[in-house]
Design a protein around this motif. Structure first.
Motif, mmCIF file in Angstrom:
data_model
loop_
_atom_site.group_PDB
_atom_site.id
_atom_site.type_symbol
_atom_site.label_atom_id
_atom_site.label_comp_id
_atom_site.label_asym_id
_atom_site.label_seq_id
_atom_site.Cartn_x
_atom_site.Cartn_y
_atom_site.Cartn_z
ATOM 1 N N ALA A 57 -72.185 -11.637 89.189
ATOM 2 C CA ALA A 57 -72.257 -12.380 89.996
ATOM 3 C C ALA A 57 -71.015 -13.119 90.114
ATOM 4 C CB ALA A 57 -73.344 -13.390 89.623
ATOM 5 N N VAL A 58 -70.359 -13.122 91.397
ATOM 6 C CA VAL A 58 -69.305 -13.810 91.755
ATOM 7 C C VAL A 58 -69.752 -15.020 92.575
ATOM 8 C CG1 VAL A 58 -67.004 -13.695 92.937
ATOM 9 C CG2 VAL A 58 -67.882 -11.675 91.557
ATOM 10 N N PRO A 59 -69.662 -16.237 91.846
ATOM 11 C CA PRO A 59 -69.828 -17.477 92.598
ATOM 12 C C PRO A 59 -69.391 -17.610 93.923
ATOM 13 C CG PRO A 59 -68.637 -17.857 90.817
ATOM 14 C CD PRO A 59 -68.706 -16.385 90.698
ATOM 15 N N ALA A 66 -67.101 -27.361 92.852
ATOM 16 C CA ALA A 66 -68.317 -28.295 92.421
ATOM 17 C C ALA A 66 -68.058 -28.466 91.056
ATOM 18 C CB ALA A 66 -69.551 -27.701 92.919
ATOM 19 N N CYS A 67 -67.802 -27.347 90.337
ATOM 20 C CA CYS A 67 -67.748 -27.355 88.625
ATOM 21 C C CYS A 67 -66.487 -28.417 88.496
ATOM 22 C CB CYS A 67 -67.358 -25.951 88.125
ATOM 23 S SG CYS A 67 -68.858 -24.799 87.946
ATOM 24 N N ALA A 68 -65.308 -28.150 89.087
ATOM 25 C CA ALA A 68 -64.311 -29.021 88.728
ATOM 26 C C ALA A 68 -64.525 -30.610 88.907
ATOM 27 C CB ALA A 68 -62.888 -28.603 89.707
ATOM 28 N N ALA A 69 -65.367 -30.751 90.054
ATOM 29 C CA ALA A 69 -65.599 -32.043 90.365
ATOM 30 C C ALA A 69 -66.748 -32.633 89.320
ATOM 31 C CB ALA A 69 -66.480 -32.131 91.662
ATOM 32 N N VAL A 70 -67.735 -31.840 89.063
ATOM 33 C CA VAL A 70 -68.785 -32.301 87.861
ATOM 34 C C VAL A 70 -68.020 -32.553 86.744
ATOM 35 C CG1 VAL A 70 -70.744 -31.561 86.577
ATOM 36 C CG2 VAL A 70 -70.777 -31.421 88.849
ATOM 37 N N VAL A 99 -62.361 -28.204 83.828
ATOM 38 C CA VAL A 99 -61.702 -28.611 84.878
ATOM 39 C C VAL A 99 -60.679 -27.500 85.099
ATOM 40 C CG1 VAL A 99 -60.351 -30.303 86.424
ATOM 41 C CG2 VAL A 99 -62.414 -31.061 84.966
ATOM 42 N N TYR A 100 -60.114 -27.325 84.066
ATOM 43 C CA TYR A 100 -58.733 -26.268 84.259
ATOM 44 C C TYR A 100 -59.377 -25.069 84.433
ATOM 45 C CZ TYR A 100 -55.071 -23.470 82.638
ATOM 46 O OH TYR A 100 -54.184 -22.316 82.518
ATOM 47 N N MET A 101 -60.371 -24.517 83.775
ATOM 48 C CA MET A 101 -60.793 -22.999 83.990
ATOM 49 C C MET A 101 -61.405 -23.028 85.402
ATOM 50 S SD MET A 101 -62.488 -21.728 80.598
ATOM 51 C CE MET A 101 -63.560 -23.212 80.112
ATOM 52 N N ALA A 102 -62.180 -24.151 85.837
ATOM 53 C CA ALA A 102 -62.811 -23.902 87.265
ATOM 54 C C ALA A 102 -61.591 -24.049 88.423
ATOM 55 C CB ALA A 102 -63.621 -25.237 87.380
ATOM 56 N N VAL A 103 -60.572 -24.906 88.207
ATOM 57 C CA VAL A 103 -59.458 -24.631 89.098
ATOM 58 C C VAL A 103 -58.855 -23.422 89.122
ATOM 59 C CG1 VAL A 103 -57.344 -25.753 89.506
ATOM 60 C CG2 VAL A 103 -59.213 -27.302 89.147
ATOM 61 N N THR A 104 -58.518 -22.973 87.882
ATOM 62 C CA THR A 104 -57.859 -21.597 87.707
ATOM 63 C C THR A 104 -58.617 -20.692 88.404
ATOM 64 O OG1 THR A 104 -56.820 -22.340 85.600
ATOM 65 C CG2 THR A 104 -56.934 -19.959 86.215
ATOM 66 N N MET A 105 -59.823 -20.514 88.070
ATOM 67 C CA MET A 105 -60.691 -19.760 88.839
ATOM 68 C C MET A 105 -60.918 -19.602 90.070
ATOM 69 S SD MET A 105 -61.596 -17.554 86.282
ATOM 70 C CE MET A 105 -62.807 -16.297 87.166
#
Length: 182
Positions: A57-59, A66-70, A99-105
């Motif tokens: 699954a590719v979100p 949303a992940c970075a915000a949460v 946050v870093y991983m969400a922003v990177t992805m």
């Protein structure tokens, strides 16, 4: 998460089970343990969602925002709580890594960016979580609960310090795996 699907699903299962146990720990009679367990449950479930193999699954692009915000909000809460205890600094490191991983992805469109080496911030997080995992592993010795009268007392599942340490250790190892596949 990138890489083979089987290890990815094992990581999803590990993080989801850890999050579920942390929810169970929220039933503790000790307020500080309940509060810490809530943050750790958020981390466990968030890591489970982010560890779903990319081949399955590719979100959508907004999911990374949303992940970075949460986790950004959770990082601010951990920063505020760090005034009262050093344990919250670890929560700050965990949420900052998320946050870093969400922003990177999100910046890479969900695809692995092939580059020349490991980015500096990734290396810092890898070193931190490797050290934390090693230290937690050394400290992971069952602790007998002793009552003030000197006898051993029974504790519920939510108040077992060795299980809480095992949860933190498993999340640190999972974070290492996720950072290495970033």
């Amino acid at each position: 998460m990138h890489g083979p699907a089987s290890p990815g699903w094992l990581l999803v299962a590990l993080c989801a089970v850890t999050g579920a146990y942390c929810l169970l720990r929220m039933r503790s009679a000790v307020e500080e343990q309940r509060r810490a367990a809530g943050g750790e449950a958020l981390m466990g479930f968030g890591m489970a969602v982010m560890a779903v193999p990319a081949a399955v699954a590719v979100p959508p692009s907004w999911a990374w925002t949303a992940c970075a915000a949460v986790f950004g909000a959770a990082a601010l809460r951990a920063l505020w709580a760090a005034r009262t205890g050093a344990h919250h600094l670890h929560h700050l490191a965990e949420t900052s890594a998320m946050v870093y991983m969400a922003v990177t992805m999100g910046a890479s469109g969900g695809h692995h960016a092939h580059g020349g080496g490991v980015p500096a911030l990734t290396a810092v997080f890898l070193l931190y979580f490797a050290g934390y995992a090693l230290l937690s592993g050394v400290r992971l010795v069952p602790v007998a609960a002793v009552s003030p009268a000197g006898g051993v007392r029974t504790v519920g599942w939510g108040d077992r310090p060795e299980l809480a340490r095992a949860c933190r250790l498993s999340m640190a190892i999972a974070m290492l795996a996720m950072l290495m596949t970033l």
